[in-house]
Design an enzyme around this catalytic site. Structure first.
Site, PDB file in Angstrom:
ATOM      1  CB  SER A   1     -93.494  27.102  19.358  1.00 44.40           C
ATOM      2  OG  SER A   1     -93.034  25.895  18.801  1.00 44.40           O
TER       3      SER A   1
ATOM      4  NE  ARG B   1     -97.459  28.282  20.646  1.00 39.42           N
ATOM      5  CZ  ARG B   1     -97.089  29.506  20.311  1.00 39.42           C
ATOM      6  NH1 ARG B   1     -97.748  30.166  19.406  1.00 39.42           N
ATOM      7  NH2 ARG B   1     -96.058  30.073  20.895  1.00 39.42           N
TER       8      ARG B   1
ATOM      9  CB  CYS C   1     -93.406  29.556  28.087  1.00 39.62           C
ATOM     10  SG  CYS C   1     -92.170  28.840  27.051  1.00 39.62           S
TER      11      CYS C   1
ATOM     12  CD1 TRP D   1    -105.585  26.356  27.961  1.00 35.93           C
ATOM     13  CD2 TRP D   1    -106.926  27.568  29.285  1.00 35.93           C
ATOM     14  NE1 TRP D   1    -106.758  26.548  27.291  1.00 35.93           N
ATOM     15  CE2 TRP D   1    -107.603  27.287  28.072  1.00 35.93           C
ATOM     16  CE3 TRP D   1    -107.572  28.324  30.263  1.00 35.93           C
ATOM     17  CZ2 TRP D   1    -108.895  27.742  27.814  1.00 35.93           C
ATOM     18  CZ3 TRP D   1    -108.864  28.775  30.001  1.00 35.93           C
ATOM     19  CH2 TRP D   1    -109.502  28.478  28.803  1.00 35.93           C
TER      20      TRP D   1
ATOM     21  CD  GLU E   1     -92.701  22.856  23.355  1.00 32.37           C
ATOM     22  OE1 GLU E   1     -92.297  24.032  23.272  1.00 32.37           O
ATOM     23  OE2 GLU E   1     -92.562  22.019  22.459  1.00 32.37           O
TER      24      GLU E   1
ATOM     25  N   GLY F   1     -94.808  37.775  23.937  1.00 36.67           N
ATOM     26  CA  GLY F   1     -94.662  37.002  25.169  1.00 36.67           C
ATOM     27  C   GLY F   1     -93.787  37.674  26.203  1.00 36.67           C
ATOM     28  N   GLY F   2     -94.095  37.339  27.466  1.00 38.51           N
ATOM     29  CA  GLY F   2     -93.242  37.751  28.576  1.00 38.51           C
ATOM     30  C   GLY F   2     -93.404  39.189  29.032  1.00 38.51           C
TER      31      GLY F   2
HETATM   32  P1  IMP Z   1     -97.491  35.826  27.831  1.00 37.95           P
HETATM   33  O1  IMP Z   1     -98.032  37.150  27.421  1.00 37.95           O
HETATM   34  O2  IMP Z   1     -96.183  35.933  28.539  1.00 37.95           O
HETATM   35  O3  IMP Z   1     -98.454  35.000  28.593  1.00 37.95           O
HETATM   36  O4  IMP Z   1     -97.165  35.066  26.460  1.00 37.95           O
HETATM   37  C1  IMP Z   1     -98.113  34.862  25.446  1.00 37.95           C
HETATM   38  C2  IMP Z   1     -97.434  34.143  24.316  1.00 37.95           C
HETATM   39  O5  IMP Z   1     -96.958  32.874  24.755  1.00 37.95           O
HETATM   40  C3  IMP Z   1     -98.307  33.753  23.135  1.00 37.95           C
HETATM   41  O6  IMP Z   1     -98.570  34.809  22.262  1.00 37.95           O
HETATM   42  C4  IMP Z   1     -97.502  32.636  22.489  1.00 37.95           C
HETATM   43  O7  IMP Z   1     -96.525  33.104  21.602  1.00 37.95           O
HETATM   44  C5  IMP Z   1     -96.778  32.009  23.663  1.00 37.95           C
HETATM   45  N1  IMP Z   1     -97.331  30.711  24.090  1.00 37.95           N
HETATM   46  C6  IMP Z   1     -98.614  30.308  24.108  1.00 37.95           C
HETATM   47  N2  IMP Z   1     -98.721  29.072  24.619  1.00 37.95           N
HETATM   48  C7  IMP Z   1     -97.470  28.695  24.939  1.00 37.95           C
HETATM   49  C8  IMP Z   1     -96.929  27.497  25.521  1.00 37.95           C
HETATM   50  O8  IMP Z   1     -97.629  26.547  25.856  1.00 37.95           O
HETATM   51  N3  IMP Z   1     -95.579  27.474  25.668  1.00 37.95           N
HETATM   52  C9  IMP Z   1     -94.788  28.511  25.299  1.00 37.95           C
HETATM   53  N4  IMP Z   1     -95.241  29.646  24.792  1.00 37.95           N
HETATM   54  C10 IMP Z   1     -96.581  29.735  24.601  1.00 37.95           C
END
Ligand code: IMP
Length: 495
Positions: A259, A414, A313, A402, A425, A354-355
């Site tokens: 992370s 991680r 997250c 998840w 987290e 992410g995001g």
């Molecule tokens: P999403 O596409 O917004 O769901 O984000 C995916 C990304 O979230 C992953 O590629 C990771 O970098 C990040 N991630 C995965 N697990 C966690 C977590 O438990 N907390 C914060 N970030 C996470």
């Protein structure tokens, strides 16, 4: 006193792209989404689709990794599994022959019909091969479909009482056209392929899969024409064995799953891998220019950007660490471009991680300097995502999703956490099920191309150089969303 930056951090959602001139041949069909994933000796590893499926248990398994590579991106198999399982999945992607499935559920003759009904509900599939051992590579002894039993009465019966044993199979076939010919001849939508030596099941071909497998002009392949696959490793020294095994299993790219990538541990791991193996390494995650420079100096081949902005997250809430993704990308892209301009410098591709929930944010991320995009939530929604498909109380089909920092995943490595003092987290939850990635992703890619065409750009590189973005006021954002009108809903018909 701590340094305080008094400019607010910005998210991708706050920006819009201004239209640029679109020439006669500049429409969406002429836009290329090809991109640089990471550097390799003498150049770059390219993808035709700038997407990576996240290294998360709920996202990337064998099926997602295969679909991603077929559609031009790449899947990253998560570190939160045993070395054997991760390497086995790499093997399956590498051995995958389009249309020949080798990882579908097979049934045992002694299983109850009740358990078969559960499997059918869970997977959404209605046809299953039956083997003597119940394992995929057992001897094929029958086929059972949802038409072979009565859902209300047969729960206690066994598969062997209901399965059909007059199975028409292909023997030692490895050509998809030949498999198709046999399916037409037998009048079936399903063809098991068995070995001529001992009648063990080798693979299964489904007619419904043929269209999606016959042509993939954008697929990501290695020099031996096998699909590309990536794998995540942590910075923990114990993962050196994992690195060694993954390299032996011919993984194409390693992704450091951390992370926070601006750490001594990450540099140690990157330097160790680079001193031993000739394999591209993607480092991360970082959100500052200094973090980027640190990883570039350590020798990474691409950098993943993002902290605290993923869909499920809770990092910013619990630790107050993180940054709006647009601000992270702007700071890091500037540092990346400066490094590329320097004498003796080099271009380090960026992956926005992410995001991202749809093409609008994808386009903004690419304009702000990302070369590719890693997504979890976005891919978890597809049938091919690794999470289970379940039905909620409202009767909708949803998929489990998840986060890696959730109690369910417990990916303590991680987050550089101690096993016995683990804190979350990320959360555990659900996302809507959208259907197959093969049907839905092409539309998303077309929207992205259309956005680039409107910006007057034909490539991702041009988006970096030419696109003009504008930050939006809250009222401008209000106007940019649906407003002053109710979307039509068939449940609310006007009388
Ligand atoms: P999403 O596409 O917004 O769901 O984000 C995916 C990304 O979230 C992953 O590629 C990771 O970098 C990040 N991630 C995965 N697990 C966690 C977590 O438990 N907390 C914060 N970030 C996470």
């Amino acid at each position: 006193m701590a340094t305080v930056l008094d400019t607010p951090s910005h998210s991708l959602k706050e920006f819009r792209i201004l239209p640029g001139y679109t020439p006669p041949d500049g429409n969406a069909l002429n836009v290329s989404l090809a991109t640089r994933l990471c550097s390799v000796p003498g150049g770059f590893l390219h993808l035709n689709t700038p997407f990576l499926s996240a290294a998360m248990q709920a996202v990337t398994g064998t099926e997602m990794a295969i679909s991603m590579a077929q559609l031009g991106g790449i899947g990253i198999l998560p570190v939160s599994q045993s070395i054997e399982d991760q390497c086995d999945k790499i093997d399956r992607v590498k051995r995958f022959k389009a249309g020949f499935q080798t990882n579908i559920t097979t049934l045992s003759p002694l299983q109850t019909i009740g358990s078969v009904i559960e499997i059918m509900e869970e997977t959404g599939y209605s046809t299953f091969p039956v083997t003597d051992s119940g394992d995929f590579h057992g001897k094929l002894i029958g086929i059972i479909t949802d038409k072979d039993f009565d859902v209300r009465r047969d729960h206690a019966s066994h598969v062997e009482e209901r399965m059909r044993t007059d199975v028409q199979a292909g023997v030692d076939i490895d050509d998809l056209k030949e498999a198709n010919r046999l399916m037409i001849k037998y009048g079936r939508g399903f063809l098991p392929i068995i070995s001529s030596v001992d009648s063990t099941l080798q693979s299964v071909v489904f007619k419904r899969d043929l269209d999606k497998h016959l042509e993939h002009p954008n697929e990501s392949i290695d020099q031996k024409k096998r699909l590309l696959a990536g794998a995540a490793v942590s910075t923990h020294p114990e993962d050196r064995t994992r690195v060694q095994c993954l390299v032996e299993h011919e993984v194409d790219v390693l992704v450091i799953d951390a992370s926070d990538g601006h750490t001594h541990y990450q540099r140690q791991m990157v330097e160790w891998i680079k001193s031993k193996y000739d394999i591209p390494v993607i480092g991360g995650n970082v959100v500052t220019a200094r973090g980027f420079e640190f990883l570039a100096e350590a020798g990474v081949d691409a950098v993943k950007v993002g902290m605290g902005i993923a869909s499920g997250c809770t990092t910013q809430e619990v630790k107050a660490t993180g940054r709006g993704q647009a601000s992270s990308l702007m700071a890091i892209a500037a540092a990346r471009d400066e490094l590329a301009r320097k004498e003796g410098g080099r271009y380090v591709p960026l992956i926005s991680d992410g995001g991202i929930s749809g093409p609008a944010e994808m386009a903004v991320g690419l304009c702000l300097g990302a070369d590719s995009l890693m997504m979890g939530n976005f891919f978890a929604r597809y049938t091919e995502g690794a999470g289970n498909m379940v039905r909620n109380v409202g009767g909708e089909t949803v998929k489990e999703y998840w986060m890696e920092g959730s109690t369910k995943a417990r990916n303590h490595r991680r987050y550089a956490q101690l096993k016995n003092l683990f804190f979350e987290e990320g959360i555990t939850g659900y996302v809507p099920h959208l259907g197959s990635i093969y049907e839905k992703l092409p539309v998303v890619l077309q929207v992205l191309r259309a956005s680039m065409a409107t910006a007057g750009c034909r490539t991702i590189e041009e988006m970096h150089e030419k696109a003009v973005l504008e930050m939006q006021s809250p009222t401008a954002l209000y106007d940019s969303d649906i407003h002053d009108m109710t979307p039509m809903n068939i449940d609310q018909q006007i009388l």
